[in-house]
Motif scaffolding. Structure first.
Motif, PDB file in Angstrom:
ATOM      1  N   GLY A  61       0.808  -1.216   0.000  1.00 39.47           N
ATOM      2  CA  GLY A  61       0.000   0.000   0.000  1.00 39.47           C
ATOM      3  C   GLY A  61       0.842   1.267   0.000  1.00 39.47           C
ATOM      4  O   GLY A  61       0.372   2.337  -0.361  1.00 39.47           O
ATOM      5  N   TYR A  62       2.082   1.143   0.441  1.00 41.14           N
ATOM      6  CA  TYR A  62       3.021   2.269   0.424  1.00 41.14           C
ATOM      7  C   TYR A  62       3.829   2.289  -0.879  1.00 41.14           C
ATOM      8  O   TYR A  62       4.840   2.987  -0.985  1.00 41.14           O
ATOM      9  CB  TYR A  62       3.983   2.175   1.618  1.00 41.14           C
ATOM     10  CG  TYR A  62       3.386   2.666   2.930  1.00 41.14           C
ATOM     11  CD1 TYR A  62       2.426   1.924   3.609  1.00 41.14           C
ATOM     12  CD2 TYR A  62       3.787   3.883   3.485  1.00 41.14           C
ATOM     13  CE1 TYR A  62       1.886   2.375   4.805  1.00 41.14           C
ATOM     14  CE2 TYR A  62       3.247   4.340   4.686  1.00 41.14           C
ATOM     15  CZ  TYR A  62       2.302   3.579   5.336  1.00 41.14           C
ATOM     16  OH  TYR A  62       1.771   4.029   6.515  1.00 41.14           O
ATOM     17  N   ASP A  63       3.399   1.472  -1.857  1.00 35.47           N
ATOM     18  CA  ASP A  63       4.092   1.346  -3.146  1.00 35.47           C
ATOM     19  C   ASP A  63       5.516   0.840  -3.012  1.00 35.47           C
ATOM     20  O   ASP A  63       6.377   1.170  -3.839  1.00 35.47           O
ATOM     21  CB  ASP A  63       4.066   2.679  -3.925  1.00 35.47           C
ATOM     22  CG  ASP A  63       2.642   3.077  -4.290  1.00 35.47           C
ATOM     23  OD1 ASP A  63       1.847   2.169  -4.603  1.00 35.47           O
ATOM     24  OD2 ASP A  63       2.339   4.280  -4.250  1.00 35.47           O
TER      25      ASP A  63
ATOM     26  N   LYS B 114      -5.614   6.555  -0.636  1.00 30.63           N
ATOM     27  CA  LYS B 114      -5.680   5.532  -1.673  1.00 30.63           C
ATOM     28  C   LYS B 114      -6.526   4.328  -1.213  1.00 30.63           C
ATOM     29  O   LYS B 114      -7.374   3.830  -1.956  1.00 30.63           O
ATOM     30  CB  LYS B 114      -4.254   5.076  -2.028  1.00 30.63           C
ATOM     31  CG  LYS B 114      -4.145   4.478  -3.409  1.00 30.63           C
ATOM     32  CD  LYS B 114      -2.699   4.284  -3.814  1.00 30.63           C
ATOM     33  CE  LYS B 114      -2.092   3.066  -3.131  1.00 30.63           C
ATOM     34  NZ  LYS B 114      -0.715   2.778  -3.551  1.00 30.63           N
ATOM     35  N   ALA B 115      -6.283   3.911   0.014  1.00 30.70           N
ATOM     36  CA  ALA B 115      -6.979   2.723   0.527  1.00 30.70           C
ATOM     37  C   ALA B 115      -8.471   2.987   0.702  1.00 30.70           C
ATOM     38  O   ALA B 115      -9.313   2.134   0.421  1.00 30.70           O
ATOM     39  CB  ALA B 115      -6.356   2.291   1.850  1.00 30.70           C
ATOM     40  N   ILE B 116      -8.813   4.211   1.135  1.00 26.38           N
ATOM     41  CA  ILE B 116     -10.230   4.574   1.283  1.00 26.38           C
ATOM     42  C   ILE B 116     -10.906   4.608  -0.084  1.00 26.38           C
ATOM     43  O   ILE B 116     -12.027   4.136  -0.263  1.00 26.38           O
ATOM     44  CB  ILE B 116     -10.372   5.938   2.016  1.00 26.38           C
ATOM     45  CG1 ILE B 116      -9.968   5.752   3.476  1.00 26.38           C
ATOM     46  CG2 ILE B 116     -11.770   6.508   1.848  1.00 26.38           C
ATOM     47  CD1 ILE B 116     -10.852   6.347   4.511  1.00 26.38           C
ATOM     48  N   GLY B 117     -10.207   5.153  -1.067  1.00 23.81           N
ATOM     49  CA  GLY B 117     -10.749   5.203  -2.422  1.00 23.81           C
ATOM     50  C   GLY B 117     -11.077   3.809  -2.935  1.00 23.81           C
ATOM     51  O   GLY B 117     -12.106   3.588  -3.571  1.00 23.81           O
ATOM     52  N   LYS B 118     -10.203   2.879  -2.627  1.00 19.07           N
ATOM     53  CA  LYS B 118     -10.373   1.501  -3.058  1.00 19.07           C
ATOM     54  C   LYS B 118     -11.592   0.873  -2.385  1.00 19.07           C
ATOM     55  O   LYS B 118     -12.359   0.151  -3.002  1.00 19.07           O
ATOM     56  CB  LYS B 118      -9.130   0.705  -2.667  1.00 19.07           C
ATOM     57  CG  LYS B 118      -8.577  -0.170  -3.766  1.00 19.07           C
ATOM     58  CD  LYS B 118      -7.272  -0.776  -3.252  1.00 19.07           C
ATOM     59  CE  LYS B 118      -6.560  -1.633  -4.255  1.00 19.07           C
ATOM     60  NZ  LYS B 118      -5.291  -2.131  -3.686  1.00 19.07           N
TER      61      LYS B 118
END
Lengths: 99, 130, 110
Positions: free
Chosen positions: B82-84, C69-73
């Motif tokens: 998740g942190y790429d 990003k994770a919330i968007g997903k």
């Protein structure tokens, strides 16, 4: 006599030193990163098996569990908890910590 | 957030490799290394992680630290994606010496020989060791 | 530092974060929200619960970029952006929402 080892057998030679010097009839307790020596399939397995011919080998269960290897302990190695650790120290009049 | 933007404007991307060589709970190195890696993710650099020697134990499945009273940070390695941060390399020889296989690890990794890992290390701009 | 609700004491650090994660409950969240001057709505709870789940899975509080990003997903692109999250938590979704969710301060939060 009780020998305590706390260093991984893969990055430190304390296990080798201990097993070379320790007199048979004594006990070896593996704690912290030294518990990896007590795991099956590792390069240290043969050393531990050899040591068990003349000495009793113990390993601290909470340290094995913490490292995810409690399910692959070499047969013949005795697991102890903290109370068992204290008992070993109390039972053995002499103690060497291989730091 | 501001710092991230500044870095992007700077546009300099370097290859960083963090080399992890210590088992997870006996010393603080593994946890400190992981925190530095997470922070480094904010700077949009080309980050990779190498695990060799006892560092391979950092990724061992099934760690349970309740009995020794310290934080089990092993699930955090799964957050790296998740942190790429997706380049995780593990040295084959170190795994084998410890009786471990790729199936014992809690994240997807690329297993490399000592020589391959050495070559990759040689390509880096910066190598940081824990 | 500490606060008390219904006879239970909650210990906090100098920045107001809960010291013991296991102390957290909805009462504590409501108290922490008042301290942060945030009025909790269902949208806030959605983010708070997401953060607690994330922490449970990964044992860290995510950086803002990762959270977004994770919330968007999970909740859709209309929620997976800084604007939406900053509207809910004006002083920073990571810092403020993490505090209300009872998590430690995010690693790598600048």
């Amino acid at each position: 006599m009780l020998h305590i080892i706390n260093k991984s057998p893969f990055e430190n030679s304390t296990l080798d030193s201990c097993l070379r010097i320790a007199k048979s009839g004594g006990a070896v307790l593996l704690i912290e990163d030294a518990v990896f020596a007590a795991t099956k399939g590792s390069a240290a397995e043969s050393k531990i098996k050899q040591a068990m011919a003349g000495m009793k080998v113990y390993a601290l269960q909470p340290d094995l569990a913490a490292r995810g290897v409690a399910d692959r302990v070499i047969d013949g190695v005795t697991l102890v908890d903290y109370a068992g650790f204290v008992d070993l120290v109390a039972e053995n009049p002499k103690l060497q910590s291989w730091l | 957030m501001m710092d991230e933007m500044d870095m992007e404007e700077g546009g300099v991307v370097k290859k960083f490799m963090f080399v992890n060589r210590k088992a997870p709970h006996g010393t603080i190195y593994a946890l400190e290394g992981l925190e530095v890696v997470l922070i480094s993710a904010a700077f949009d650099q080309d980050v990779s992680l190498a695990f060799c020697d006892d560092g391979v134990y950092e990724l061992k499945k099934g760690q349970d630290t309740k009995g020794i009273g310290v934080k089990n940070f092993s699930p955090t390695y799964r957050a790296l994606e998740g942190y790429d941060i997706e380049k995780l390399y593990v040295e084959k020889e170190s795994l084998e010496a410890r009786g471990l296989t790729e199936d014992d690890l809690l994240v997807d990794v690329q297993v490399l020989s000592s020589a391959e890992l050495g070559a990759l290390m040689d390509e880096q701009d910066v190598v940081i060791s824990f | 530092m500490s606060f008390e609700i219904n006879g239970k004491t909650y210990e906090t650090d100098e920045e107001g974060y809960l010291v013991n994660l296991s102390d957290w409950n909805e009462d504590a969240a409501k108290h922490l929200a008042v301290e942060e001057k945030v009025e909790l709505t269902d949208q806030h709870w959605e983010v708070i619960n997401f953060l607690r789940e994330y922490y449970n899975d990964y044992q860290i509080a995510p950086a803002v970029r990762v959270l977004t990003k994770a919330i968007g997903k999970k909740l859709g692109p209309e929620k997976g952006n800084s604007k939406y999250l900053y509207e809910l938590f004006p002083y920073g979704p990571a810092k403020q929402a993490c505090k209300i969710a009872g998590l430690p301060k995010p690693t790598g939060c600048i």
